[in-house]
Enzyme design. Structure first.
Site, PDB file in Angstrom:
ATOM      1  CE1 TYR A   1       1.262  -0.207   4.354  1.00 44.74           C
ATOM      2  CE2 TYR A   1       0.294   1.977   4.265  1.00 44.74           C
ATOM      3  CZ  TYR A   1       1.107   1.053   4.891  1.00 44.74           C
ATOM      4  OH  TYR A   1       1.764   1.391   6.048  1.00 44.74           O
TER       5      TYR A   1
ATOM      6  CE  LYS B   1       3.499   3.355   3.108  1.00 47.17           C
ATOM      7  NZ  LYS B   1       3.624   3.339   4.561  1.00 47.17           N
TER       8      LYS B   1
ATOM      9  CD  GLU C   1      10.561   1.777   9.916  1.00 47.55           C
ATOM     10  OE1 GLU C   1      10.431   2.739   9.147  1.00 47.55           O
ATOM     11  OE2 GLU C   1      10.355   0.603   9.573  1.00 47.55           O
TER      12      GLU C   1
ATOM     13  CG  LEU D   1       8.676   2.602   4.229  1.00 49.42           C
ATOM     14  CD1 LEU D   1       8.426   1.432   3.278  1.00 49.42           C
ATOM     15  CD2 LEU D   1       7.380   3.316   4.539  1.00 49.42           C
TER      16      LEU D   1
HETATM   17  N1  PDD Z   1       3.328   5.215   7.249  1.00 49.41           N
HETATM   18  N2  PDD Z   1       8.064   3.887   8.506  1.00 49.41           N
HETATM   19  C1  PDD Z   1       6.898   3.198   8.601  1.00 49.41           C
HETATM   20  C2  PDD Z   1       6.895   1.871   9.273  1.00 49.41           C
HETATM   21  C3  PDD Z   1       5.725   3.754   8.061  1.00 49.41           C
HETATM   22  O1  PDD Z   1       4.568   3.073   8.136  1.00 49.41           O
HETATM   23  C4  PDD Z   1       5.775   5.035   7.451  1.00 49.41           C
HETATM   24  C5  PDD Z   1       4.573   5.685   6.854  1.00 49.41           C
HETATM   25  C6  PDD Z   1       7.017   5.710   7.392  1.00 49.41           C
HETATM   26  C7  PDD Z   1       7.161   7.060   6.723  1.00 49.41           C
HETATM   27  O2  PDD Z   1       7.064   6.969   5.329  1.00 49.41           O
HETATM   28  P1  PDD Z   1       6.542   8.168   4.430  1.00 49.41           P
HETATM   29  O3  PDD Z   1       7.347   9.364   4.776  1.00 49.41           O
HETATM   30  O4  PDD Z   1       6.763   7.717   3.040  1.00 49.41           O
HETATM   31  O5  PDD Z   1       5.071   8.372   4.761  1.00 49.41           O
HETATM   32  C8  PDD Z   1       8.138   5.092   7.917  1.00 49.41           C
HETATM   33  C9  PDD Z   1       2.111   5.643   6.588  1.00 49.41           C
HETATM   34  C10 PDD Z   1       1.908   7.111   6.590  1.00 49.41           C
HETATM   35  C11 PDD Z   1       0.932   4.866   7.159  1.00 49.41           C
HETATM   36  O6  PDD Z   1       1.058   3.653   7.271  1.00 49.41           O
HETATM   37  O7  PDD Z   1      -0.110   5.455   7.455  1.00 49.41           O
END
Ligand code: PDD
Length: 280
Positions: free
Chosen positions: A31, A144, A176, A200
């Site tokens: 996703y 993801k 993270e 991620l």
């Molecule tokens: N989550 N690390 C994890 C485990 C994440 O689920 C996310 C983002 C990030 C940050 O990635 P980005 O900057 O590309 O949004 C890092 C999304 C927002 C979610 O699951 O809602």
């Protein structure tokens, strides 16, 4: 409200997921969450490319080009006349009688919808609390994946402790957050985990690093030990929906002075981003 259902835009009420969809049964899919500012999908290309990459990594073959998908998402935003909010898009491996192995004849199922986002101004200004948790996820956190069971559990734990995020530690080092990337300011240098299989590689993270580079801010992609984290001058997290949020307390202990730090404020105050004119 319209949603994207494979190739079609249909009314949300008419969208139905098959109970044998592997996304539903196994979390077998990938996703993205993309932010919309002023009617424009922010870093659309980066997100769409990451979606294709995640799908490829788990052997889901998406038909069509990245640009076709981008076009569909733009149309979705236009249909729903969304100005500020986000788009959630997911791809599952397909629909089949439940068995673990999946063969090679399934048709990926693509769904996307829009949602409203409230910019977390209070959190960005005042900072939030975090807890520390062990990182017990699998070793392909660069994908993801829809499978977010451990992330969900640790976020719930944080929430029950009155905290905004759980910062995950693997083998003594910060990886993270459950849904964000984590940064610490140590000896005046912004540090964050290198982009490998343990995190991620957030799109917000990539943009932040770019901006730091352009602005000449001192930033290093090197691991942060748990001890370094606990003694850090500043800590912040980044994600698509959170943008940048300062962490002012960890496991009940203040971070630095217990208020958002100077370097962090450069990002949350939008000053830096206005200068650069590209972010948020
Ligand atoms: N989550 N690390 C994890 C485990 C994440 O689920 C996310 C983002 C990030 C940050 O990635 P980005 O900057 O590309 O949004 C890092 C999304 C927002 C979610 O699951 O809602």
């Amino acid at each position: 409200m319209k949603v994207l259902y494979n190739d079609d835009f249909i009314e949300k009420e008419d969208a139905r997921v098959d109970i044998e969809d592997r996304g539903y049964q196994f979390g077998d899919g990938v996703y993205e969450v993309i932010r919309v500012y002023n009617g424009t999908l922010f870093t659309l290309k980066e997100h769409t490319e990451r979606l294709f990459k995640s799908a490829k990594e788990i052997g889901i073959h998406l038909q069509g080009a990245v640009s076709d998908m981008e076009e569909k998402l733009k149309q979705l935003v236009a249909h729903n006349q969304l100005t500020d909010g986000g788009v959630y898009i997911q791809v599952t491996r397909g629909v089949a009688p439940r068995k673990h192995q999946y063969g090679n004849s399934l048709t990926p199922q693509i769904t996307a919808y829009t949602f409203q986002v409230k910019k977390p101004v209070h959190e960005q200004t005042a900072g939030v609390k975090a807890i520390i948790s062990e990182d017990l996820r699998w070793l392909r956190c660069d994908i993801k994946s829809l499978n977010l069971l451990y992330n969900v559990m640790e976020k719930q734990k944080a929430s029950e402790a009155g905290a905004f995020e759980a910062i995950l530690i693997r083998d003594g080092f910060v990886t993270e957050g459950t849904s964000s990337n984590v940064y610490a300011v140590i000896d005046g240098v912004i540090r964050t985990h290198p982009a490998n299989n343990l995190i991620l590689n957030g799109i917000t993270r990539r943009k932040l690093l770019e901006v730091c580079e352009e602005e000449g801010s001192s930033v290093k992609e090197t691991r942060i030990s748990k001890e370094e984290l606990l003694g850090a001058q500043e800590i912040f997290i980044s994600s698509t929906t959170a943008e940048v949020i300062p962490i002012v307390e960890i496991d009940g202990q203040p971070v630095g002075e217990g208020v958002p730090g100077e370097l962090t404020n450069q990002f949350t105050g939008t000053q830096l981003f206005l200068t650069v004119g590209r972010i948020f």
